[in-house]
Design a protein around this motif. Structure first.
Motif, PDB file in Angstrom:
ATOM      1  N   ALA A 141       0.821  -1.214   0.000  1.00 47.44           N
ATOM      2  CA  ALA A 141       0.000   0.000   0.000  1.00 47.44           C
ATOM      3  C   ALA A 141       0.856   1.266   0.000  1.00 47.44           C
ATOM      4  CB  ALA A 141      -0.932   0.001   1.218  1.00 47.44           C
ATOM      5  N   PRO A 142       1.706   1.433  -1.026  1.00 48.88           N
ATOM      6  CA  PRO A 142       2.579   2.611  -1.044  1.00 48.88           C
ATOM      7  C   PRO A 142       1.790   3.904  -1.171  1.00 48.88           C
ATOM      8  CG  PRO A 142       2.585   1.520  -3.172  1.00 48.88           C
ATOM      9  CD  PRO A 142       1.828   0.618  -2.237  1.00 48.88           C
ATOM     10  N   ILE A 143       2.189   4.901  -0.405  1.00 51.31           N
ATOM     11  CA  ILE A 143       1.573   6.225  -0.505  1.00 51.31           C
ATOM     12  C   ILE A 143       2.365   7.012  -1.538  1.00 51.31           C
ATOM     13  CG2 ILE A 143       1.225   8.414   0.702  1.00 51.31           C
ATOM     14  CD1 ILE A 143       0.309   6.857   3.099  1.00 51.31           C
ATOM     15  N   LEU A 144       1.806   7.130  -2.732  1.00 54.09           N
ATOM     16  CA  LEU A 144       2.515   7.712  -3.856  1.00 54.09           C
ATOM     17  C   LEU A 144       2.490   9.236  -3.847  1.00 54.09           C
ATOM     18  CD1 LEU A 144       1.118   5.252  -6.569  1.00 54.09           C
ATOM     19  CD2 LEU A 144       3.309   5.104  -5.360  1.00 54.09           C
ATOM     20  N   ASN A 145       1.655   9.820  -3.010  1.00 52.68           N
ATOM     21  CA  ASN A 145       1.547  11.276  -2.902  1.00 52.68           C
ATOM     22  C   ASN A 145       1.106  11.598  -1.475  1.00 52.68           C
ATOM     23  OD1 ASN A 145       0.401  13.947  -2.884  1.00 52.68           O
ATOM     24  ND2 ASN A 145       0.323  13.889  -5.115  1.00 52.68           N
ATOM     25  N   SER A 146       1.993  12.202  -0.697  1.00 58.60           N
ATOM     26  CA  SER A 146       1.718  12.396   0.737  1.00 58.60           C
ATOM     27  C   SER A 146       0.562  13.370   0.976  1.00 58.60           C
ATOM     28  CB  SER A 146       2.973  12.880   1.464  1.00 58.60           C
ATOM     29  OG  SER A 146       3.393  14.146   0.975  1.00 58.60           O
ATOM     30  N   VAL A 147       0.454  14.416   0.168  1.00 55.59           N
ATOM     31  CA  VAL A 147      -0.629  15.388   0.357  1.00 55.59           C
ATOM     32  C   VAL A 147      -1.969  14.772  -0.035  1.00 55.59           C
ATOM     33  CG1 VAL A 147      -1.542  17.631  -0.349  1.00 55.59           C
ATOM     34  CG2 VAL A 147       0.909  17.355   0.073  1.00 55.59           C
ATOM     35  N   LEU A 148      -1.979  14.028  -1.134  1.00 54.70           N
ATOM     36  CA  LEU A 148      -3.204  13.344  -1.540  1.00 54.70           C
ATOM     37  C   LEU A 148      -3.665  12.387  -0.454  1.00 54.70           C
ATOM     38  CD1 LEU A 148      -5.400  12.599  -3.589  1.00 54.70           C
ATOM     39  CD2 LEU A 148      -3.783  10.986  -4.629  1.00 54.70           C
ATOM     40  N   TRP A 175      -6.163   5.280   3.834  1.00 56.46           N
ATOM     41  CA  TRP A 175      -5.034   6.195   3.847  1.00 56.46           C
ATOM     42  C   TRP A 175      -4.606   6.662   2.461  1.00 56.46           C
ATOM     43  CZ3 TRP A 175      -1.814   7.715   8.125  1.00 56.46           C
ATOM     44  CH2 TRP A 175      -2.337   7.327   9.365  1.00 56.46           C
ATOM     45  N   PHE A 176      -4.988   5.926   1.433  1.00 58.34           N
ATOM     46  CA  PHE A 176      -4.653   6.335   0.068  1.00 58.34           C
ATOM     47  C   PHE A 176      -5.630   5.649  -0.878  1.00 58.34           C
ATOM     48  CE2 PHE A 176      -2.158   6.672  -3.858  1.00 58.34           C
ATOM     49  CZ  PHE A 176      -1.702   7.977  -3.751  1.00 58.34           C
ATOM     50  N   PRO A 177      -6.148   6.390  -1.873  1.00 54.84           N
ATOM     51  CA  PRO A 177      -7.151   5.799  -2.774  1.00 54.84           C
ATOM     52  C   PRO A 177      -6.583   4.644  -3.603  1.00 54.84           C
ATOM     53  CG  PRO A 177      -6.508   7.999  -3.518  1.00 54.84           C
ATOM     54  CD  PRO A 177      -5.892   7.814  -2.173  1.00 54.84           C
ATOM     55  N   LYS A 178      -7.158   3.473  -3.435  1.00 51.34           N
ATOM     56  CA  LYS A 178      -6.684   2.295  -4.162  1.00 51.34           C
ATOM     57  C   LYS A 178      -6.770   2.498  -5.673  1.00 51.34           C
ATOM     58  CE  LYS A 178      -7.937  -1.844  -2.963  1.00 51.34           C
ATOM     59  NZ  LYS A 178      -8.731  -3.012  -2.516  1.00 51.34           N
ATOM     60  N   GLU A 179      -7.799   3.206  -6.128  1.00 52.76           N
ATOM     61  CA  GLU A 179      -7.979   3.401  -7.567  1.00 52.76           C
ATOM     62  C   GLU A 179      -6.756   4.107  -8.165  1.00 52.76           C
ATOM     63  OE1 GLU A 179     -10.467   5.474  -5.446  1.00 52.76           O
ATOM     64  OE2 GLU A 179     -10.741   3.386  -4.830  1.00 52.76           O
ATOM     65  N   ASN A 180      -6.209   5.081  -7.433  1.00 49.78           N
ATOM     66  CA  ASN A 180      -5.035   5.802  -7.930  1.00 49.78           C
ATOM     67  C   ASN A 180      -3.839   4.865  -8.070  1.00 49.78           C
ATOM     68  OD1 ASN A 180      -6.872   7.883  -6.907  1.00 49.78           O
ATOM     69  ND2 ASN A 180      -5.188   9.304  -7.289  1.00 49.78           N
ATOM     70  N   THR A 181      -3.666   4.008  -7.064  1.00 52.84           N
ATOM     71  CA  THR A 181      -2.541   3.080  -7.093  1.00 52.84           C
ATOM     72  C   THR A 181      -2.694   2.077  -8.229  1.00 52.84           C
ATOM     73  OG1 THR A 181      -2.378   3.291  -4.683  1.00 52.84           O
ATOM     74  CG2 THR A 181      -1.190   1.464  -5.714  1.00 52.84           C
ATOM     75  N   ILE A 182      -3.902   1.574  -8.420  1.00 49.88           N
ATOM     76  CA  ILE A 182      -4.141   0.590  -9.477  1.00 49.88           C
ATOM     77  C   ILE A 182      -3.920   1.211 -10.850  1.00 49.88           C
ATOM     78  CG2 ILE A 182      -5.944  -0.814 -10.566  1.00 49.88           C
ATOM     79  CD1 ILE A 182      -7.072  -1.279  -7.710  1.00 49.88           C
ATOM     80  N   GLN A 183      -4.379   2.442 -11.045  1.00 50.95           N
ATOM     81  CA  GLN A 183      -4.166   3.123 -12.319  1.00 50.95           C
ATOM     82  C   GLN A 183      -2.677   3.368 -12.573  1.00 50.95           C
ATOM     83  OE1 GLN A 183      -6.545   6.692 -12.365  1.00 50.95           O
ATOM     84  NE2 GLN A 183      -8.475   5.583 -12.181  1.00 50.95           N
ATOM     85  N   VAL A 205       0.004  -6.040  -9.451  1.00 49.04           N
ATOM     86  CA  VAL A 205      -0.772  -5.712  -8.257  1.00 49.04           C
ATOM     87  C   VAL A 205      -1.376  -6.997  -7.701  1.00 49.04           C
ATOM     88  CG1 VAL A 205      -2.803  -4.511  -7.345  1.00 49.04           C
ATOM     89  CG2 VAL A 205      -1.307  -3.358  -8.991  1.00 49.04           C
ATOM     90  N   VAL A 206      -1.194  -7.197  -6.404  1.00 49.30           N
ATOM     91  CA  VAL A 206      -1.770  -8.356  -5.712  1.00 49.30           C
ATOM     92  C   VAL A 206      -2.654  -7.836  -4.587  1.00 49.30           C
ATOM     93  CG1 VAL A 206      -1.308 -10.457  -4.388  1.00 49.30           C
ATOM     94  CG2 VAL A 206       0.245  -9.783  -6.248  1.00 49.30           C
ATOM     95  N   GLU A 207      -3.941  -8.108  -4.657  1.00 49.36           N
ATOM     96  CA  GLU A 207      -4.858  -7.689  -3.590  1.00 49.36           C
ATOM     97  C   GLU A 207      -4.955  -8.797  -2.549  1.00 49.36           C
ATOM     98  OE1 GLU A 207      -8.279  -5.058  -4.380  1.00 49.36           O
ATOM     99  OE2 GLU A 207      -8.084  -5.751  -6.456  1.00 49.36           O
ATOM    100  N   ILE A 208      -4.704  -8.425  -1.315  1.00 46.26           N
ATOM    101  CA  ILE A 208      -4.810  -9.355  -0.187  1.00 46.26           C
ATOM    102  C   ILE A 208      -6.147  -9.074   0.484  1.00 46.26           C
ATOM    103  CG2 ILE A 208      -3.716 -10.207   1.924  1.00 46.26           C
ATOM    104  CD1 ILE A 208      -1.979 -10.591  -0.528  1.00 46.26           C
ATOM    105  N   LEU A 209      -7.171  -9.776   0.071  1.00 47.77           N
ATOM    106  CA  LEU A 209      -8.525  -9.467   0.526  1.00 47.77           C
ATOM    107  C   LEU A 209      -8.725  -9.774   2.004  1.00 47.77           C
ATOM    108  CD1 LEU A 209     -10.605 -10.654  -2.555  1.00 47.77           C
ATOM    109  CD2 LEU A 209      -9.799  -8.354  -1.984  1.00 47.77           C
ATOM    110  N   GLU A 210      -7.883 -10.618   2.579  1.00 44.56           N
ATOM    111  CA  GLU A 210      -8.001 -10.879   4.012  1.00 44.56           C
ATOM    112  C   GLU A 210      -7.362  -9.774   4.849  1.00 44.56           C
ATOM    113  OE1 GLU A 210      -4.558 -13.981   5.132  1.00 44.56           O
ATOM    114  OE2 GLU A 210      -5.631 -14.470   3.290  1.00 44.56           O
ATOM    115  N   ALA A 211      -6.620  -8.863   4.198  1.00 46.62           N
ATOM    116  CA  ALA A 211      -6.039  -7.715   4.901  1.00 46.62           C
ATOM    117  C   ALA A 211      -7.109  -6.642   5.034  1.00 46.62           C
ATOM    118  CB  ALA A 211      -4.833  -7.182   4.138  1.00 46.62           C
ATOM    119  N   PRO A 212      -7.507  -6.296   6.250  1.00 48.19           N
ATOM    120  CA  PRO A 212      -8.666  -5.404   6.423  1.00 48.19           C
ATOM    121  C   PRO A 212      -8.372  -3.917   6.276  1.00 48.19           C
ATOM    122  CG  PRO A 212      -7.844  -6.070   8.567  1.00 48.19           C
ATOM    123  CD  PRO A 212      -6.996  -6.791   7.539  1.00 48.19           C
TER     124      PRO A 212
END
Length: 264
Positions: free
Chosen positions: A113-120, A220-228, A237-244
């Motif tokens: 879950a990298p935060i690619l933009n701290s202000v965003l 903490w960060f929009p997943k859609e932005n990371t996926i795009q 990209v690997v989604e860990i659905l058991e990670a809440p």
């Protein structure tokens, strides 16, 4: 020069087939990731747990650019740059490893879950009414919410005005809790968010193979932005659905098993 906590384990420097660097989330602790020495030995890895300034037992005030430089200097001084390099980074630590990869040739990067933009990230927390999750990471322990300095922290960060005005000078006092220790909270916030840091497509080192792990939900960060971002740059990209949540609560071992399956 801050006193850094950098913990090494696994095979010896001379026997290492690869160097694995672990960079925790902002406010996190590299000690919290469970990796057995027996697993490191099986893979021929030497593990470097990096706690940047203000993390773990490292003093100083966190500034991503300074932390990247400190880690680079450490790796160079230890002559680790001549080895095959791998990285695991969580949240802001994931973004920092992507920026470090512009300077050194990582074979593979595994980013949680990298935060690619701290202000965003902060704006997203405000928009989702989750900013208190961030604010409470900064509170002084054993102090009531309505007492100084916690009341000032909560009031200042309760809305996003400070991101526009930059007025954080009233928070120029030290904070020390189980997650973070800073000589000046104001300077810590300025380093991270005023004006902030981000990873752009031009920052990517295309010689590194990157895998991004995402939880089921991330406040903490929009997943859609990371996926795009990943799709544009052909990043797995690997989604860990058991990670809440953003912190992969109770799910680190699943991620670690996925990393080992991808291989070195």
């Amino acid at each position: 020069m801050p006193s850094l906590e950098i913990i090494e384990s696994g095979v010896s420097h001379t026997e290492a087939k690869g160097i694995l660097i672990l960079w925790p989330s902002t406010g996190g602790n590299a000690r919290s990731f469970r990796i057995r020495d027996s697993e490191l030995i099986t893979h021929g890895l030497r593990l470097i747990r990096f706690n940047p300034p203000s993390h773990g037992n490292s003093d100083g005030i966190y500034d991503p650019k300074v932390a990247i430089s400190l880690l680079y200097d450490y790796l160079k001084a230890k002559q680790y740059l001549n080895h095959r390099l791998f990285g695991i980074g969580h949240s802001g630590g994931g973004a920092a490893l992507l920026l470090l990869a512009k300077q050194i040739p990582f074979q593979k990067l595994f980013l949680l879950a990298p935060i690619l933009n701290s202000v965003l990230s902060l704006k997203f927390l405000y928009e989702s009414d989750s900013i208190e999750e961030f604010s409470r990471l900064l509170l002084q322990p054993e102090v009531a919410d309505d007492e100084f300095p916690n009341n000032l922290i909560l009031n200042t960060l309760s809305n996003s005005d400070w991101l526009v005005t930059g007025k954080v000078d009233p928070l120029s006092f030290p904070i020390k809790n189980t997650r973070i220790q800073v000589a000046s909270l104001a300077e810590f916030l300025r380093n991270l968010f005023l004006p902030g840091f981000q990873v752009s497509e031009g920052d990517l080192a295309h010689h590194s193979e990157v895998t991004i792990f995402l939880p089921k939900e991330d406040k903490w960060f929009p997943k859609e932005n990371t996926i795009q971002f990943a799709k544009k740059n052909q990043i797995r990209v690997v989604e860990i659905l058991e990670a809440p949540d953003h912190f992969f609560s109770r799910s680190w071992l699943r991620v670690w098993n996925e990393i080992q399956a991808i291989g070195w």
